[in-house]
Scaffold this motif. Structure first.
Motif, mmCIF file in Angstrom:
data_model
loop_
_atom_site.group_PDB
_atom_site.id
_atom_site.type_symbol
_atom_site.label_atom_id
_atom_site.label_comp_id
_atom_site.label_asym_id
_atom_site.label_seq_id
_atom_site.Cartn_x
_atom_site.Cartn_y
_atom_site.Cartn_z
ATOM 1 N N ALA A 166 22.007 37.370 -1.880
ATOM 2 C CA ALA A 166 22.384 36.757 -0.605
ATOM 3 C C ALA A 166 21.106 36.540 0.191
ATOM 4 O O ALA A 166 20.209 37.376 0.165
ATOM 5 N N SER A 167 21.024 35.416 0.866
ATOM 6 C CA SER A 167 19.842 35.098 1.669
ATOM 7 C C SER A 167 20.260 34.591 3.028
ATOM 8 O O SER A 167 21.262 33.884 3.149
ATOM 9 N N GLU A 168 19.470 34.940 4.032
ATOM 10 C CA GLU A 168 19.711 34.432 5.372
ATOM 11 C C GLU A 168 19.068 33.054 5.515
ATOM 12 O O GLU A 168 18.043 32.778 4.905
ATOM 13 N N ILE A 169 19.704 32.233 6.316
ATOM 14 C CA ILE A 169 19.130 30.951 6.726
ATOM 15 C C ILE A 169 18.747 31.141 8.186
ATOM 16 O O ILE A 169 19.578 31.553 8.991
ATOM 17 N N TYR A 170 17.492 30.869 8.518
ATOM 18 C CA TYR A 170 16.999 31.125 9.869
ATOM 19 C C TYR A 170 16.929 29.846 10.692
ATOM 20 O O TYR A 170 16.705 28.763 10.137
ATOM 21 N N ALA A 171 17.106 29.984 11.984
ATOM 22 C CA ALA A 171 16.985 28.841 12.881
ATOM 23 C C ALA A 171 15.518 28.412 12.944
ATOM 24 O O ALA A 171 14.648 29.239 13.196
ATOM 25 N N PRO A 172 15.234 27.124 12.715
ATOM 26 C CA PRO A 172 13.850 26.663 12.742
ATOM 27 C C PRO A 172 13.315 26.464 14.164
ATOM 28 O O PRO A 172 12.124 26.272 14.359
ATOM 29 N N ALA A 173 14.208 26.526 15.152
ATOM 30 C CA ALA A 173 13.823 26.329 16.555
ATOM 31 C C ALA A 173 14.962 26.852 17.428
ATOM 32 O O ALA A 173 16.033 27.196 16.923
ATOM 33 N N ASP A 174 14.716 26.911 18.738
ATOM 34 C CA ASP A 174 15.775 27.284 19.675
ATOM 35 C C ASP A 174 16.754 26.118 19.822
ATOM 36 O O ASP A 174 16.344 24.956 19.811
ATOM 37 N N GLY A 175 18.017 26.447 19.982
ATOM 38 C CA GLY A 175 18.995 25.389 20.210
ATOM 39 C C GLY A 175 20.409 25.900 20.086
ATOM 40 O O GLY A 175 20.662 27.105 19.973
ATOM 41 N N GLU A 176 21.340 24.949 20.077
ATOM 42 C CA GLU A 176 22.762 25.274 20.010
ATOM 43 C C GLU A 176 23.395 24.549 18.844
ATOM 44 O O GLU A 176 23.136 23.356 18.623
ATOM 45 N N VAL A 177 24.223 25.260 18.076
ATOM 46 C CA VAL A 177 24.918 24.658 16.937
ATOM 47 C C VAL A 177 25.948 23.651 17.462
ATOM 48 O O VAL A 177 26.794 23.993 18.283
ATOM 49 N N VAL A 178 25.842 22.409 16.999
ATOM 50 C CA VAL A 178 26.769 21.366 17.453
ATOM 51 C C VAL A 178 27.704 20.893 16.334
ATOM 52 O O VAL A 178 28.718 20.253 16.605
ATOM 53 N N GLU A 179 27.362 21.213 15.084
ATOM 54 C CA GLU A 179 28.204 20.790 13.963
ATOM 55 C C GLU A 179 27.879 21.663 12.758
ATOM 56 O O GLU A 179 26.738 22.108 12.610
ATOM 57 N N VAL A 180 28.884 21.922 11.918
ATOM 58 C CA VAL A 180 28.641 22.631 10.663
ATOM 59 C C VAL A 180 29.198 21.799 9.520
ATOM 60 O O VAL A 180 30.086 20.976 9.714
ATOM 61 N N ASN A 181 28.669 22.013 8.337
ATOM 62 C CA ASN A 181 29.089 21.257 7.159
ATOM 63 C C ASN A 181 30.284 21.956 6.516
ATOM 64 O O ASN A 181 30.133 22.771 5.611
ATOM 65 N N GLU A 182 31.474 21.615 7.008
ATOM 66 C CA GLU A 182 32.718 22.250 6.535
ATOM 67 C C GLU A 182 32.912 22.091 5.029
ATOM 68 O O GLU A 182 33.572 22.913 4.400
#
Length: 125
Positions: A62-78
């Motif tokens: 298992a691996s974490e995916i890290y945020a590349p910058a500050d921001g807010e999640v607006v959509e996810v790939n369902e």
């Protein structure tokens, strides 16, 4: 025109305006092997650069995916909920994880372009 940038954690992001689409590089999915599960962030979640944003599980690890910058999640790939293997078959296109509205695009200046990322990956080998 969108810019493709890469992190040292093997995330890629493609920026259009103030929205970045985030996924993992082809190199990363090759290292992970067959992806069996993806945990996506919640829409509306605030992320800080370097914070854990998502999790990808393969038959190996298992691996974490890290945020590349500050921001807010607006959509996810369902689509990844039903078909996590898309990360293997289309890592840098249809297998993206989430989109985030950037709060400080200046943070992207430290990230690598495609040529620099290629050299970084080769240097690890």
């Amino acid at each position: 025109m969108s810019q493709r940038r890469y992190t040292e954690d093997h995330e890629w992001l493609s920026v259009e305006g103030d929205v970045a689409t985030v996924g993992i590089s082809n190199h990363a999915q090759e290292q992970l092997g067959d992806i069996v599960f993806v945990e996506l962030p919640e829409i509306g979640k605030s992320l800080e650069k370097g914070s854990e944003a998502a999790v990808v599980e393969s038959v190996k690890a298992a691996s974490e995916i890290y945020a590349p910058a500050d921001g807010e999640v607006v959509e996810v790939n369902e689509a990844l909920n039903d078909e996590p293997g898309k990360v293997n078959s289309e890592p840098e296109s249809g297998g993206w994880f989430f989109k985030m509205k950037l709060s400080d695009a200046g943070q992207l200046a430290d990230l690598m372009d495609e040529a620099a990322y290629g050299a970084f990956v080769e240097g690890q080998g």
